[in-house]
Scaffold this motif. Structure first.
Motif, PDB file in Angstrom:
ATOM      1  N   UNK A  28       0.798  -1.234   0.000  1.00  0.00           N
ATOM      2  CA  UNK A  28       0.000   0.000   0.000  1.00  0.00           C
ATOM      3  C   UNK A  28       0.831   1.285   0.000  1.00  0.00           C
ATOM      4  N   UNK A  29       2.096   1.226   0.411  1.00  0.00           N
ATOM      5  CA  UNK A  29       2.909   2.450   0.447  1.00  0.00           C
ATOM      6  C   UNK A  29       3.640   2.719  -0.864  1.00  0.00           C
ATOM      7  N   UNK A  30       3.417   1.873  -1.883  1.00  0.00           N
ATOM      8  CA  UNK A  30       4.019   2.165  -3.201  1.00  0.00           C
ATOM      9  C   UNK A  30       3.519   3.524  -3.688  1.00  0.00           C
ATOM     10  N   UNK A  31       4.379   4.248  -4.374  1.00  0.00           N
ATOM     11  CA  UNK A  31       3.994   5.559  -4.918  1.00  0.00           C
ATOM     12  C   UNK A  31       2.685   5.427  -5.706  1.00  0.00           C
ATOM     13  N   UNK A  32       1.799   6.385  -5.561  1.00  0.00           N
ATOM     14  CA  UNK A  32       0.532   6.273  -6.303  1.00  0.00           C
ATOM     15  C   UNK A  32       0.833   6.438  -7.792  1.00  0.00           C
ATOM     16  N   UNK A  33       0.041   5.799  -8.616  1.00  0.00           N
ATOM     17  CA  UNK A  33       0.286   5.857 -10.054  1.00  0.00           C
ATOM     18  C   UNK A  33       1.220   4.767 -10.546  1.00  0.00           C
ATOM     19  N   UNK A  34       1.671   3.894  -9.665  1.00  0.00           N
ATOM     20  CA  UNK A  34       2.483   2.740 -10.095  1.00  0.00           C
ATOM     21  C   UNK A  34       1.704   1.992 -11.183  1.00  0.00           C
TER      22      UNK A  34
END
Ligand code: GLY
Length: 380
Positions: A136-142
């Motif tokens: 869930x902490x992956x940069x948004x827009x991955x």
């Protein structure tokens, strides 16, 4: 196997200790020598990823048989080692996610995925939403990711400690801070090792000294392994254990992040052709933190706990060198490059079997020193 069969092993990393453990279990008289402290070289510096599928790259197909075979050994190896040592080795079945952070990277990752799937490897394609569900902490827009559900991790430092304990419990002898200064040779056969003015006789000697393996004084040229140190800078961050910012092993461009059960987050690693340069550099640490932050922006809040440098023992073709050396009495186990931890179980098995039975392990036969001699142009 006669109890008197004696083995000297040069190098107390996970390879040397694993081989020593197997041979001591079989009733051999084993001594392991290390110029420093056991398990404190490349074995200590590593990240402990067991990623035979996610790390498979074009050109490394021959290595795949070995890495997959070793990966399968890990659950049983863990159980046996934890029981023998009485220590937990932090083996976690967390899976591995390989994320793209933009459209260009996504195209590249698709190519890698198709290649890996073509080899029948255990990989799945995830879209961005699915990837963020896992992390869930992956940069948004991955935009997407590869999921490798069978690529796990072990705490390499705990592994080294446990191997040392199991080896000693099996009756092995360990000489730390004791550099091997030469080989004892009789009629062209290796019959032991020298440490200063002492000779330690042995029926077989195993050279498992990582990137230092080619620096052993008096090594016959025939047995010189073509290994060199490939420097890696790494660091660890301290996560909030109640809400870790990385849940499983995570790769993103130019970076990997490995979350430990105790809340450490291992961040690695640079790949530098700088010999034994021991320095952490501003550029190296900047590159690691920048790449980690591009994938997981929340790392910026985390305390830095430790930074270190290690040296991968890398051969000319990036594959390990395992088995007979061409010199009677001398075997080699080095050159593991990025795969020393993954290959620890099969390295122990292959070298112990060769010594105990005279028969090589089939998966290891392509990886003897011989392949480099065959690559030399014929004299003439
Ligand atoms: N296997 C991880 C590394 O070589 O950095």
């Amino acid at each position: 196997m006669a109890r008197s069969h004696s083995i000297a092993i040069i190098g107390a990393g996970v390879s040397g200790l694993g081989i020593g453990w197997r041979l001591a279990q079989a009733g051999c008289h084993v001594c392991v020598f290390d110029r420093g402290q056991a398990g404190r070289g490349a074995s200590w510096a590593a990240a402990g990823m067991l990623a035979a599928n996610a790390e498979a790259e074009p050109g490394e197909e021959a290595l795949l048989g070995l890495t997959l075979a070793s990966q399968k050994m890990w659950p049983g190896f863990t159980r046996e080692l934890e029981q023998a040592s009485g220590q937990d080795i932090g083996y976690l079945e967390s899976g591995t996610l390989v994320a793209a952070t933009n459209r260009d990277e996504l195209e590249q990752l698709r190519f890698t995925f198709e290649y890996q799937r073509g080899l029948g490897l255990a990989v799945e394609w995830l879209n961005g939403v699915e990837a963020r569900r896992r992390e869930p902490y992956l940069r948004s827009g991955i935009p997407g990711a590869i999921w490798a559900p069978t690529d796990h991790q072990v705490d390499n430092r705990k592994l080294a400690e446990a191997l040392k304990a199991a080896y000693l419990a099996a009756g092995g002898g360990l000489y730390e801070g004791c550099a091997v200064t030469g080989l004892d040779l009789t009629g062209g056969r290796v019959t032991g090792v020298q440490t200063g003015d002492k000779t330690h006789k042995a029926d077989s000697v195993v050279l498992a000294a990582g990137s230092w393996s080619r620096d052993l004084p008096g090594l016959p040229p025939l047995a010189l392994p073509p290994v060199r140190p490939v420097k890696g800078q790494m660091l660890s961050l301290r996560m909030n254990q109640a809400d870790p910012v990385v849940k499983g092993v995570l790769w993103a461009p130019k970076i990997y992040l490995v979350p430990r059960a105790d809340g450490r987050l291992i961040v690695g690693a640079t790949v530098e052709e700088k010999g034994y340069d021991p320095h952490l550099t501003a550029g190296g640490v900047l590159a690691l933190l920048d790449a980690a932050w591009r994938a997981i922006p929340a790392i910026e809040e985390l305390p830095i706990e430790e930074m270190w440098v290690g040296y991968r023992p890398t051969s000319r073709d990036d594959a390990p060198i395992l088995g007979t050396s061409g010199v009677d009495g001398l075997l080699v186990a080095t050159g593991h490059h990025r795969n020393g931890i993954l290959l620890a179980p099969i390295t122990a098995e292959a070298i112990a079997r060769e010594i105990l039975t005279g028969q090589p392990l089939p998966e290891a036969t392509p990886f003897t020193l011989e392949r480099f001699r065959q690559a030399l142009p014929a004299a003439g």
